[in-house]
Design a protein around this motif. Structure first.
Motif, PDB file in Angstrom:
ATOM      1  N   ASP A  10      10.046  29.429 -19.503  1.00 19.64           N
ATOM      2  CA  ASP A  10      10.809  28.456 -18.890  1.00 19.64           C
ATOM      3  C   ASP A  10      11.965  28.085 -19.567  1.00 19.64           C
ATOM      4  O   ASP A  10      12.805  27.617 -18.893  1.00 19.64           O
ATOM      5  CB  ASP A  10      10.048  27.108 -18.491  1.00 19.64           C
ATOM      6  CG  ASP A  10       8.955  27.466 -17.601  1.00 19.64           C
ATOM      7  OD1 ASP A  10       9.039  28.308 -16.734  1.00 19.64           O
ATOM      8  OD2 ASP A  10       8.004  26.538 -17.658  1.00 19.64           O
ATOM      9  N   SER A  11      11.999  28.212 -20.866  1.00 20.95           N
ATOM     10  CA  SER A  11      13.034  27.780 -21.945  1.00 20.95           C
ATOM     11  C   SER A  11      14.051  28.897 -22.372  1.00 20.95           C
ATOM     12  O   SER A  11      15.226  28.743 -22.879  1.00 20.95           O
ATOM     13  CB  SER A  11      12.650  27.049 -22.870  1.00 20.95           C
ATOM     14  OG  SER A  11      11.814  27.962 -23.924  1.00 20.95           O
ATOM     15  N   VAL A  13      16.395  31.852 -23.399  1.00 25.84           N
ATOM     16  CA  VAL A  13      18.067  32.033 -23.323  1.00 25.84           C
ATOM     17  C   VAL A  13      18.396  33.106 -23.849  1.00 25.84           C
ATOM     18  O   VAL A  13      18.177  33.463 -24.977  1.00 25.84           O
ATOM     19  CB  VAL A  13      18.871  30.717 -23.525  1.00 25.84           C
ATOM     20  CG1 VAL A  13      20.315  30.882 -23.274  1.00 25.84           C
ATOM     21  CG2 VAL A  13      18.328  29.300 -22.886  1.00 25.84           C
ATOM     22  N   ARG A  49      16.631  23.413 -21.064  1.00 26.98           N
ATOM     23  CA  ARG A  49      15.895  23.882 -19.812  1.00 26.98           C
ATOM     24  C   ARG A  49      14.470  23.330 -19.882  1.00 26.98           C
ATOM     25  O   ARG A  49      13.682  23.184 -19.034  1.00 26.98           O
ATOM     26  CB  ARG A  49      15.910  25.618 -20.015  1.00 26.98           C
ATOM     27  CG  ARG A  49      17.090  26.052 -19.513  1.00 26.98           C
ATOM     28  CD  ARG A  49      16.945  27.568 -19.472  1.00 26.98           C
ATOM     29  NE  ARG A  49      18.143  28.261 -18.558  1.00 26.98           N
ATOM     30  CZ  ARG A  49      18.366  29.372 -18.894  1.00 26.98           C
ATOM     31  NH1 ARG A  49      17.602  30.115 -19.589  1.00 26.98           N
ATOM     32  NH2 ARG A  49      19.494  29.874 -18.300  1.00 26.98           N
ATOM     33  N   HIS A  50      13.829  23.199 -21.266  1.00 26.18           N
ATOM     34  CA  HIS A  50      12.762  22.556 -21.263  1.00 26.18           C
ATOM     35  C   HIS A  50      12.420  21.311 -21.116  1.00 26.18           C
ATOM     36  O   HIS A  50      11.649  20.886 -20.360  1.00 26.18           O
ATOM     37  CB  HIS A  50      12.405  22.904 -22.940  1.00 26.18           C
ATOM     38  CG  HIS A  50      10.572  22.125 -23.094  1.00 26.18           C
ATOM     39  ND1 HIS A  50       9.672  23.205 -22.667  1.00 26.18           N
ATOM     40  CD2 HIS A  50      10.161  21.129 -23.325  1.00 26.18           C
ATOM     41  CE1 HIS A  50       8.445  22.378 -22.928  1.00 26.18           C
ATOM     42  NE2 HIS A  50       8.964  21.131 -23.632  1.00 26.18           N
ATOM     43  N   ASN A  52      14.748  19.236 -19.150  1.00 23.77           N
ATOM     44  CA  ASN A  52      15.571  18.889 -18.162  1.00 23.77           C
ATOM     45  C   ASN A  52      16.326  17.574 -18.592  1.00 23.77           C
ATOM     46  O   ASN A  52      16.564  16.776 -17.863  1.00 23.77           O
ATOM     47  CB  ASN A  52      14.838  18.623 -16.855  1.00 23.77           C
ATOM     48  CG  ASN A  52      14.300  19.992 -16.300  1.00 23.77           C
ATOM     49  OD1 ASN A  52      13.077  20.199 -16.534  1.00 23.77           O
ATOM     50  ND2 ASN A  52      15.298  20.704 -15.893  1.00 23.77           N
TER      51      ASN A  52
END
Length: 179
Positions: A10-11, A13, A49-50, A52
């Motif tokens: 989820d994180s 990049v 991203r982790h 928010n």
């Protein structure tokens, strides 16, 4: 309401840049400060991203400049959160350089950055837990606590006697055991 946990994926990049003349030193290699800037940006995005949340850089571990990156090379930076603590996150960055005409790609740098999630007033906020799902993620996750304890000791924010994960490394070898 924020999720109670997230996965490493989820994180993740990936950022790609080209080394232009304005990015180089007098040897026509990428300036270290420019690379550190790119590393900070890619790592911050992973932390955002982790969490928010807005994030701020709290610390940067050792960045060793293993291989120079030349003018015209393409630089790929990969970042992912390795572990989340209460309000902070450790982010791992790998940097690769590519000379496309020569068909050559190599690893050039690795580092760990720590970010703190904050609200709009700059006050720390809780972040979701991280759940590793494979061997590499688990290895980075386990090592993150030792790296965190070392960072806190070096910053004089933790007494070395309280660094249980670091002490366990030495105790498993029989070092530091009381007679």
């Amino acid at each position: 309401m924020k999720e109670s946990f997230k996965h490493v994926k989820d994180s993740v990049v990936t950022m790609t840049e080209m080394v232009l003349p304005n990015d180089t030193n007098t040897l026509n290699n990428l300036m270290g400060g420019k690379l550190m800037h790119w590393m900070d940006v890619v790592a911050a995005i992973a932390a955002q991203r982790h969490s928010n949340s807005i994030v701020v850089t709290a610390s940067v571990d050792n960045i060793s400049f293993k291989n120079p990156i030349a003018l015209g090379n393409v630089v790929t930076l990969n970042a992912q959160v390795t572990r989340a603590f209460n309000t902070s996150m450790e982010v791992y960055i790998e940097v690769f350089a590519e000379d496309i005409p020569a068909n050559s790609k190599y690893a050039s740098h690795k580092a760990f950055f720590t970010f703190v999630a904050v609200d709009s007033e700059g006050k720390p906020v809780k972040v979701p837990e991280l759940k590793p799902v494979n061997g590499k993620e688990e290895e980075l996750y386990k090592g993150a606590l030792r790296r965190r304890q070392l960072r806190l000791i070096l910053a004089k924010r933790m007494d070395p006697k309280d660094a249980t994960e670091l002490l366990a490394l030495f105790d498993s070898e029989g070092i530091g055991q009381k007679e």
